[in-house]
Enzyme design. Structure first.
Site, PDB file in Angstrom:
ATOM      1  N   CYS A  22       0.866  -1.193   0.000  1.00 10.86           N
ATOM      2  CA  CYS A  22       0.000   0.000   0.000  1.00 10.86           C
ATOM      3  C   CYS A  22       0.898   1.237   0.000  1.00 10.86           C
ATOM      4  O   CYS A  22       2.127   1.137   0.140  1.00 10.86           O
ATOM      5  CB  CYS A  22      -0.865   0.006   1.257  1.00 10.86           C
ATOM      6  SG  CYS A  22       0.146   0.105   2.752  1.00 10.86           S
ATOM      7  N   GLU A 138       0.431  -0.499  16.419  1.00 14.15           N
ATOM      8  CA  GLU A 138      -0.407   0.659  16.078  1.00 14.15           C
ATOM      9  C   GLU A 138      -1.320   1.014  17.258  1.00 14.15           C
ATOM     10  O   GLU A 138      -1.503   2.190  17.585  1.00 14.15           O
ATOM     11  CB  GLU A 138      -1.240   0.362  14.831  1.00 14.15           C
ATOM     12  CG  GLU A 138      -2.101   1.550  14.434  1.00 14.15           C
ATOM     13  CD  GLU A 138      -3.047   1.255  13.285  1.00 14.15           C
ATOM     14  OE1 GLU A 138      -2.698   0.465  12.389  1.00 14.15           O
ATOM     15  OE2 GLU A 138      -4.155   1.824  13.287  1.00 14.15           O
ATOM     16  N   CYS A 206      -8.396   1.735   6.791  1.00 16.54           N
ATOM     17  CA  CYS A 206      -7.901   2.524   5.647  1.00 16.54           C
ATOM     18  C   CYS A 206      -8.342   1.937   4.310  1.00 16.54           C
ATOM     19  O   CYS A 206      -8.815   0.803   4.230  1.00 16.54           O
ATOM     20  CB  CYS A 206      -6.386   2.636   5.720  1.00 16.54           C
ATOM     21  SG  CYS A 206      -5.572   1.136   5.169  1.00 16.54           S
ATOM     22  N   SER A 235      -1.348  -7.774  10.685  1.00 14.12           N
ATOM     23  CA  SER A 235      -2.784  -7.770  10.988  1.00 14.12           C
ATOM     24  C   SER A 235      -3.611  -7.769   9.711  1.00 14.12           C
ATOM     25  O   SER A 235      -4.532  -8.574   9.541  1.00 14.12           O
ATOM     26  CB  SER A 235      -3.109  -6.539  11.845  1.00 14.12           C
ATOM     27  OG  SER A 235      -4.487  -6.312  11.890  1.00 14.12           O
TER      28      SER A 235
HETATM   29  O1  10D Z   1       0.042  -5.553  11.169  1.00 17.05           O
HETATM   30  P1  10D Z   1      -0.401  -4.486  10.211  1.00 17.05           P
HETATM   31  O2  10D Z   1      -1.330  -4.972   9.168  1.00 17.05           O
HETATM   32  O3  10D Z   1      -0.930  -3.305  10.968  1.00 17.05           O
HETATM   33  O4  10D Z   1       0.908  -3.926   9.509  1.00 17.05           O
HETATM   34  P2  10D Z   1       1.698  -4.323   8.212  1.00 17.05           P
HETATM   35  O5  10D Z   1       3.061  -3.780   8.400  1.00 17.05           O
HETATM   36  O6  10D Z   1       1.559  -5.755   7.889  1.00 17.05           O
HETATM   37  O7  10D Z   1       0.965  -3.540   7.029  1.00 17.05           O
HETATM   38  C1  10D Z   1       1.013  -2.158   6.932  1.00 17.05           C
HETATM   39  C2  10D Z   1       0.067  -1.532   7.843  1.00 17.05           C
HETATM   40  C3  10D Z   1       0.370  -0.577   8.738  1.00 17.05           C
HETATM   41  C4  10D Z   1       1.659   0.082   8.792  1.00 17.05           C
HETATM   42  C5  10D Z   1      -0.632  -0.148   9.718  1.00 17.05           C
HETATM   43  F1  10D Z   1      -1.232   0.924   9.256  1.00 17.05           F
HETATM   44 FE1  SF4 Z   2      -1.052   0.908   4.492  1.00 17.52          FE
HETATM   45 FE2  SF4 Z   2      -3.409   1.586   5.412  1.00 17.52          FE
HETATM   46 FE3  SF4 Z   2      -1.501   0.928   7.118  1.00 17.52          FE
HETATM   47 FE4  SF4 Z   2      -1.335   3.198   5.811  1.00 17.52          FE
HETATM   48  S1  SF4 Z   2      -2.902   2.682   7.303  1.00 17.52           S
HETATM   49  S2  SF4 Z   2       0.315   1.688   6.074  1.00 17.52           S
HETATM   50  S3  SF4 Z   2      -2.253   2.712   3.845  1.00 17.52           S
HETATM   51  S4  SF4 Z   2      -2.427  -0.432   5.602  1.00 17.52           S
END
Ligand code: 10D
Ligand code: SF4
Length: 321
Positions: A22, A138, A206, A235
């Protein structure tokens, strides 16, 4: 294959789109790379926690010289440290400032938005119900914005039994990477318990999380097996596997092609494939190649939406190459 063996059965691979990195993850990885590649760099680049929750991303950056640490006490005074995409609490920011660390904050702007909402809701006197997973980085960061005004819950049952002294001033926020359908159930239970519940101005889950869940659901409808590329602590990736399961399709999380169990493919004509927001597109290519070695494979992409989100690099590295 011996002459009396049947040729391997042709299969269809349904590739979910959007999938993989993303905008927030690309920005965070790019920030570390800019620091590592800075001309004349002599000092180490420290990163607090995994920059994103993916073993391959972390191993790749570590090979290029990034030093991953759990807490700031492992970072020498005055050194450069990157905060991960998941965000940090104000307490961590304060510690970095006291230690005169040069901070590059790679917190995703969409996580930062949730932090701002937490500060705003707490300032107007609300109790904030944060929906999220205990212990996730987070959640730790968001909780830290208003620790005395925030309660963390995860399930509709917890929502239904929640006690809040002033039930006329309750608002909720969520982790950005939750399951859209499950979170709606928690919010519904909260609303039933607190009819004056205030919502955030927009969804905290998001765009990338939502889009990847809708895309994996679309391939799960047609597939006999779904594979999601991502690490176990991611996650959003774990939620994608659960979405496929809830559609009634067997689904597995794999870190890479080596995680494929050939037994999963037996009797499967259509395989759905996706990748979480922290897994690279290169891993998707590798997995497609690996699946092709089990027999003829026709690849079809199932596009549910097209993403065009990008974020500018964090200010301290914006002007570097
Ligand atoms: O565990 P997660 O899905 O929150 O994090 P991951 O690093 O796998 O994916 C990006 C998402 C972020 C940084 C939380 F917004
Ligand atoms: Fe990616 Fe959404 Fe996490 Fe931002 S909040 S890092 S766009 S998964």
């Amino acid at each position: 294959m011996t002459p009396d063996q049947a040729p391997p059965k042709p299969r269809t691979l349904l590739l979910a789109s959007p999938r993989a990195f993303c905008a927030g993850v690309e920005r965070a990885i790019d920030a570390v790379e800019r620091l590592l590649d800075a001309p004349g760099r002599t000092e180490p680049v420290y990163v607090r926690k995994q920059i994103v929750h993916n073993t391959h991303v972390v191993a790749g950056l570590a090979r290029r010289g990034a030093v991953f640490v759990e807490e700031l006490d492992a970072v020498p005074d005055g050194a450069t440290v990157v905060f991960s995409a998941h965000g940090v609490s104000p307490q961590v920011r304060d510690e970095a400032a006291e230690r005169q660390l040069a901070v590059v904050d790679a917190t995703c702007p969409l996580v930062t938005k949730v932090h701002s909402e937490a500060r705003r809701f707490a300032a107007r006197g609300d109790t904030i119900v944060l929906i999220g997973h205990a212990g996730h980085e987070e959640v730790e960061g968001t909780l830290g914005e208003a620790p005395n005004s925030t309660v963390l819950i995860e399930t509709p049952e917890e929502a239904a039994s929640l006690e809040i002294a002033d039930d006329s001033r309750v608002s909720y926020l969520t982790q950005t990477t939750l399951a859209v359908d499950e979170t709606a159930d928690v919010v519904q239970a909260l609303r039933a318990r607190f009819p004056l519940l205030q919502a955030p101005p927009g969804d905290d889950i998001c765009y990338a999380t939502t889009n990847r869940q809708l895309a994996v659901e679309a391939v799960a409808e047609r597939a006999g097996l779904v594979l999601v590329i991502g690490s176990a602590n991611s996650s959003n990736s774990v939620r994608m596997v659960e979405v496929a399961h809830r559609r009634g399709t067997p689904a597995h999380l794999i870190d890479d092609a080596s995680g494929i169990d050939p037994a999963w493919l037996e009797g499967v004509d259509v395989i759905g494939l996706s990748a979480g927001a922290s897994a690279s597109p290169a891993l998707v290519t590798e997995v497609i190649e690996a699946l092709g070695r089990f027999g003829p494979l026709t690849v079809e992409e199932r596009i549910t939406t097209v993403e065009d989100v990008t974020f500018a690099p964090p200010a301290p590295v914006r002007t570097r190459p």
